[in-house]
Write a protein that holds these residues in place. Structure first.
Motif, PDB file in Angstrom:
ATOM      1  N   THR A 258      30.033  86.233  21.282  1.00  0.00           N
ATOM      2  CA  THR A 258      31.281  86.519  21.985  1.00  0.00           C
ATOM      3  C   THR A 258      31.358  85.610  23.202  1.00  0.00           C
ATOM      4  N   VAL A 259      32.586  85.307  23.620  1.00  0.00           N
ATOM      5  CA  VAL A 259      32.802  84.343  24.693  1.00  0.00           C
ATOM      6  C   VAL A 259      33.403  85.008  25.925  1.00  0.00           C
ATOM      7  N   GLY A 260      32.776  84.766  27.084  1.00  0.00           N
ATOM      8  CA  GLY A 260      33.397  85.050  28.371  1.00  0.00           C
ATOM      9  C   GLY A 260      33.359  86.508  28.799  1.00  0.00           C
ATOM     10  N   TYR A 261      34.026  86.763  29.920  1.00  0.00           N
ATOM     11  CA  TYR A 261      34.078  88.101  30.508  1.00  0.00           C
ATOM     12  C   TYR A 261      34.689  89.096  29.533  1.00  0.00           C
ATOM     13  N   GLY A 262      34.068  90.269  29.488  1.00  0.00           N
ATOM     14  CA  GLY A 262      34.591  91.310  28.627  1.00  0.00           C
ATOM     15  C   GLY A 262      34.309  91.077  27.154  1.00  0.00           C
ATOM     16  N   ALA A 263      33.676  89.923  26.835  1.00  0.00           N
ATOM     17  CA  ALA A 263      33.316  89.609  25.441  1.00  0.00           C
ATOM     18  C   ALA A 263      34.514  89.801  24.516  1.00  0.00           C
ATOM     19  N   THR A 264      35.656  89.231  24.919  1.00  0.00           N
ATOM     20  CA  THR A 264      36.905  89.521  24.203  1.00  0.00           C
ATOM     21  C   THR A 264      37.135  88.637  22.983  1.00  0.00           C
ATOM     22  N   TYR A 265      36.336  87.609  22.817  1.00  0.00           N
ATOM     23  CA  TYR A 265      36.569  86.701  21.690  1.00  0.00           C
ATOM     24  C   TYR A 265      35.291  86.528  20.883  1.00  0.00           C
ATOM     25  N   GLU A 266      35.406  86.685  19.558  1.00  0.00           N
ATOM     26  CA  GLU A 266      34.245  86.491  18.692  1.00  0.00           C
ATOM     27  C   GLU A 266      34.352  85.160  17.979  1.00  0.00           C
ATOM     28  N   ILE A 267      33.359  84.334  18.228  1.00  0.00           N
ATOM     29  CA  ILE A 267      33.320  83.022  17.574  1.00  0.00           C
ATOM     30  C   ILE A 267      32.821  83.183  16.138  1.00  0.00           C
ATOM     31  N   VAL A 268      33.519  82.539  15.222  1.00  0.00           N
ATOM     32  CA  VAL A 268      33.046  82.494  13.841  1.00  0.00           C
ATOM     33  C   VAL A 268      32.334  81.156  13.635  1.00  0.00           C
ATOM     34  N   ASN A 290      42.730  83.671  25.750  1.00  0.00           N
ATOM     35  CA  ASN A 290      42.871  83.831  24.291  1.00  0.00           C
ATOM     36  C   ASN A 290      44.261  83.471  23.766  1.00  0.00           C
ATOM     37  N   ARG A 291      45.084  82.823  24.581  1.00  0.00           N
ATOM     38  CA  ARG A 291      46.436  82.460  24.151  1.00  0.00           C
ATOM     39  C   ARG A 291      46.775  81.002  24.431  1.00  0.00           C
ATOM     40  N   GLY A 292      46.171  80.430  25.448  1.00  0.00           N
ATOM     41  CA  GLY A 292      46.506  79.073  25.841  1.00  0.00           C
ATOM     42  C   GLY A 292      45.899  78.026  24.920  1.00  0.00           C
ATOM     43  N   SER A 293      46.256  76.782  25.185  1.00  0.00           N
ATOM     44  CA  SER A 293      45.722  75.662  24.424  1.00  0.00           C
ATOM     45  C   SER A 293      45.486  74.479  25.338  1.00  0.00           C
ATOM     46  N   ALA A 294      44.774  73.511  24.815  1.00  0.00           N
ATOM     47  CA  ALA A 294      44.651  72.204  25.446  1.00  0.00           C
ATOM     48  C   ALA A 294      44.819  71.174  24.342  1.00  0.00           C
ATOM     49  N   ALA A 295      44.940  69.915  24.730  1.00  0.00           N
ATOM     50  CA  ALA A 295      45.024  68.848  23.731  1.00  0.00           C
ATOM     51  C   ALA A 295      43.887  67.865  23.964  1.00  0.00           C
ATOM     52  N   VAL A 296      43.186  67.564  22.881  1.00  0.00           N
ATOM     53  CA  VAL A 296      42.058  66.621  22.940  1.00  0.00           C
ATOM     54  C   VAL A 296      42.340  65.520  21.930  1.00  0.00           C
ATOM     55  N   GLY A 297      42.633  64.346  22.442  1.00  0.00           N
ATOM     56  CA  GLY A 297      42.894  63.216  21.552  1.00  0.00           C
ATOM     57  C   GLY A 297      43.916  63.545  20.473  1.00  0.00           C
ATOM     58  N   GLY A 298      44.987  64.198  20.824  1.00  0.00           N
ATOM     59  CA  GLY A 298      46.037  64.476  19.852  1.00  0.00           C
ATOM     60  C   GLY A 298      45.848  65.768  19.082  1.00  0.00           C
ATOM     61  N   THR A 299      44.712  66.424  19.247  1.00  0.00           N
ATOM     62  CA  THR A 299      44.474  67.687  18.543  1.00  0.00           C
ATOM     63  C   THR A 299      44.627  68.851  19.508  1.00  0.00           C
ATOM     64  N   ARG A 300      45.385  69.843  19.103  1.00  0.00           N
ATOM     65  CA  ARG A 300      45.538  71.024  19.941  1.00  0.00           C
ATOM     66  C   ARG A 300      44.369  71.971  19.685  1.00  0.00           C
ATOM     67  N   VAL A 301      43.737  72.403  20.767  1.00  0.00           N
ATOM     68  CA  VAL A 301      42.570  73.281  20.627  1.00  0.00           C
ATOM     69  C   VAL A 301      42.813  74.554  21.441  1.00  0.00           C
ATOM     70  N   PRO A 302      42.379  75.701  20.915  1.00  0.00           N
ATOM     71  CA  PRO A 302      42.681  76.977  21.587  1.00  0.00           C
ATOM     72  C   PRO A 302      41.700  77.326  22.709  1.00  0.00           C
ATOM     73  N   MET A 303      42.233  78.003  23.728  1.00  0.00           N
ATOM     74  CA  MET A 303      41.390  78.636  24.728  1.00  0.00           C
ATOM     75  C   MET A 303      40.807  79.898  24.111  1.00  0.00           C
ATOM     76  N   VAL A 304      39.495  80.079  24.250  1.00  0.00           N
ATOM     77  CA  VAL A 304      38.860  81.260  23.667  1.00  0.00           C
ATOM     78  C   VAL A 304      38.200  82.077  24.770  1.00  0.00           C
ATOM     79  N   GLY A 305      38.333  83.392  24.672  1.00  0.00           N
ATOM     80  CA  GLY A 305      37.827  84.278  25.712  1.00  0.00           C
ATOM     81  C   GLY A 305      38.738  84.246  26.924  1.00  0.00           C
ATOM     82  N   ARG A 306      38.338  84.990  27.939  1.00  0.00           N
ATOM     83  CA  ARG A 306      39.161  85.069  29.142  1.00  0.00           C
ATOM     84  C   ARG A 306      39.050  83.806  29.986  1.00  0.00           C
ATOM     85  N   VAL A 307      40.152  83.407  30.558  1.00  0.00           N
ATOM     86  CA  VAL A 307      40.136  82.386  31.607  1.00  0.00           C
ATOM     87  C   VAL A 307      39.347  82.979  32.771  1.00  0.00           C
ATOM     88  N   SER A 308      38.337  82.288  33.267  1.00  0.00           N
ATOM     89  CA  SER A 308      37.643  82.820  34.436  1.00  0.00           C
ATOM     90  C   SER A 308      38.053  82.056  35.685  1.00  0.00           C
TER      91      SER A 308
END
Lengths: 373, 373
Positions: A258-268, A290-308
């Protein structure tokens, strides 16, 4: 001792394109029937009034609006000759400041008009702006107060008005019935008031409601800064900001975690995570968790777990491997993941993202006005 | 020319009680078995590192944690002798800064350890902190990396460790199983690692998980700044901030009206509204729209309509009339409407409210250390 570029120490780099800001201003000048004010309150929507205001002035802007008296005093130091108006109005005990710095108070009620009239009688009359509320219900004269002015014109004697203004509540919803209602009430107030002055109603979205809403002066804010004034339609404005965050650490995950505070996201697993040096203390909303995104070299990647507070974790499994390493930069706002998209993912609007832009970012201005301030 | 008190020009006044911050620090010193670090990242959680860090140092704090290298460099200028650690770790190209300013990098992966070992060999070894991830999955060595260090102790040769640390993900949920799991993994890492050093695990809530979690150094942040480290229980900490917003305009409403952008709130007349000079550009979350409150002379009054960039409208119908006038102050955070309540009403946590506290507020420090910086 050689120290590195300050940008190398920063967790993120914010690039502000003054040419894009000026281009947006000029586009609005083309769209507007009358003049276009520069709205530089809230430190020019977070982008730095000290850089933005001179760039707009160079582009021909002569009238500026801020919210607070302190903002106006700071702006006067940058622009000696500009017309500077303070939207939040004439607070008790501040009339001397307005005279000293040659500022225009926005007069929001009868008491403020009376104060400015008295000041003018004592020290010489100087212009103000009369603000009529037509449905925003926030600041400005009520319909009843307009009627009282109409009945007793002497209440405005010796109060030169640079403008009579109002403010739209729903301009970004072109079909909202309040738009036409506000326009009607504004026209009615202009007709009733015992003095004539140039009129101003439209904000950014108001400019795009058409000529009827534009009057003599428009006051666009968000559109100048690249936010979309036409929600749901293609954005006619140029992007003005890019926010690049630095990757601090990359890790491969090969068992469930699980990622971050509160362990709100489970990585597969298998997955690859990158931790970047931006958090909600930088004004990047925690609501992006758990809702935002970033872009890395043209690929959109999700934010996982809580923003700290200082960090965000991205699932970069799908990103090009060569661009995922400590020290590399990813886009939190950029060409592939826009300001408006970042705002929507956080359940908010571009305005809040811009005005929240943090102080820990390394700020870089580009464009012809960049050397000015 | 006499100008008024700067506070009179400000839309809001933020009062920060340094005595309360110091009292909270001392309370934590009583609760903790070992030493208590000062966590002053994010400008001391928005309250001003330049004032807070010297106050904590005066109270006996010797170890400080920041997130960014730039924060550490600024802190070094305030505290010549303190131990200063940088949580975000050793970024490429920054080792020279750490030496120049006598800072402790937190080493978050094997590459950073190798860099610091090489720096030490070239210029003389200086201490660092080893960060072991035990379930936060954000920064720090993985279990696999700890095992690799255990197998090859020479990778830590010439790397003096001031501390071995980890960070809790769910300490504010005392019954969460991850707490015990992280404690077990941290003990296991300490046992496996080929070197011994003082250990540090607990954040604010971790201190209250009991002695087993406290080790040699605790690193409380939010509790020092008055946030409740024990959600759902009475807050044992003293409030450190008060945020008072100025009323700009009061209006009586005697016919139905909608308030603010998007016309999202319908006023049921008769009602009295007050518009205050704070908005989301001041870091006051837009998510408080139609949900937040303020306190006026002991009466809680609701925010109505959307929070806008520079303004919020309150329904003050129930408030004492004598305290509702232009220029008066209302509490957005104060004794009758706490930081944690304001955060909850915005769907967030005290940390985000504090770190977002705006730059347009007039800041006032009270308490014995107030004259220091």
């Amino acid at each position: 001792m050689t120290l590195p570029d300050p940008a190398a120490r920063a967790g993120a780099i914010l690039t502000i394109d003054l040419d894009a800001i000026v281009a947006n201003y000029r586009l609005l000048c083309k769209r507007a029937a009358g003049r276009v004010a520069g709205v530089v309150k809230a430190d020019a929507y977070g982008l730095g009034m000290a850089a933005v205001a001179p760039a707009l002035a160079q582009a021909g802007c002569r009238s500026f609006f801020v919210a607070h008296l302190n903002e106006a005093i700071a702006l006067r130091a940058l622009l000696a000759d500009a017309e500077i108006a303070v939207l939040n109005g004439l607070m008790p005990g501040t009339a001397g400041d307005y005279r000293a710095y040659r500022l225009l108070p926005v007069l929001n009620d009868l008491g403020q008009i009376e104060t400015w009239q008295r000041e003018g009688a004592a020290h010489g009359a100087t212009p103000a702006i009369l603000h009529v509320d037509t449905g925003m219900v926030r600041l400005g004269l009520t319909e009843g107060e307009v009627q009282r002015l109409a009945a007793r014109p002497e209440r405005l004697a010796g109060v030169p008005l640079a403008y009579i203004m109002s403010h739209l509540a729903c301009a970004d919803e072109p079909d909202h019935p309040l738009n036409a209602a506000q326009l009607g009430r504004f026209r009615s107030a202009l007709a009733q008031l015992p003095v004539r002055a140039p009129a101003s109603l439209a904000n950014s979205a108001g400019v795009f409601l058409g000529p009827a809403y534009q009057f003599d002066l428009v006051r666009p804010g968000i559109a100048v800064y690249g936010g979309n004034p036409l929600p749901g339609q293609p954005n006619p404005m140029r992007a003005t900001v890019r926010l690049q965050a630095r990757i601090l650490q990359v890790r491969s995950v090969d068992s469930p975690l699980t990622v971050g505070y509160g362990a709100t996201y489970e990585i597969v697993p298998p997955a690859k995570l990158a931790t970047i040096a931006v958090g909600y203390a930088d004004g990047f909303p925690r609501a992006s968790s758990n809702r935002g995104s970033a872009a890395v070299g043209g690929t959109r990647v999700p934010m996982v777990g809580r923003v700290s507070m200082d960090l965000i974790v991205l699932d970069v499994t799908a990103a090009p491997a060569g661009q995922v390493h400590a020290g590399a930069l990813v886009d939190l706002i950029g060409p592939e993941w826009t300001l408006d998209e970042a705002a929507a993912a956080a359940g908010t609007i571009a305005y809040e993202i811009l005005t929240g832009l943090g102080r820990r970012y390394h700020r870089r201005y580009t464009g012809s006005g960049a050397g000015a301030p």
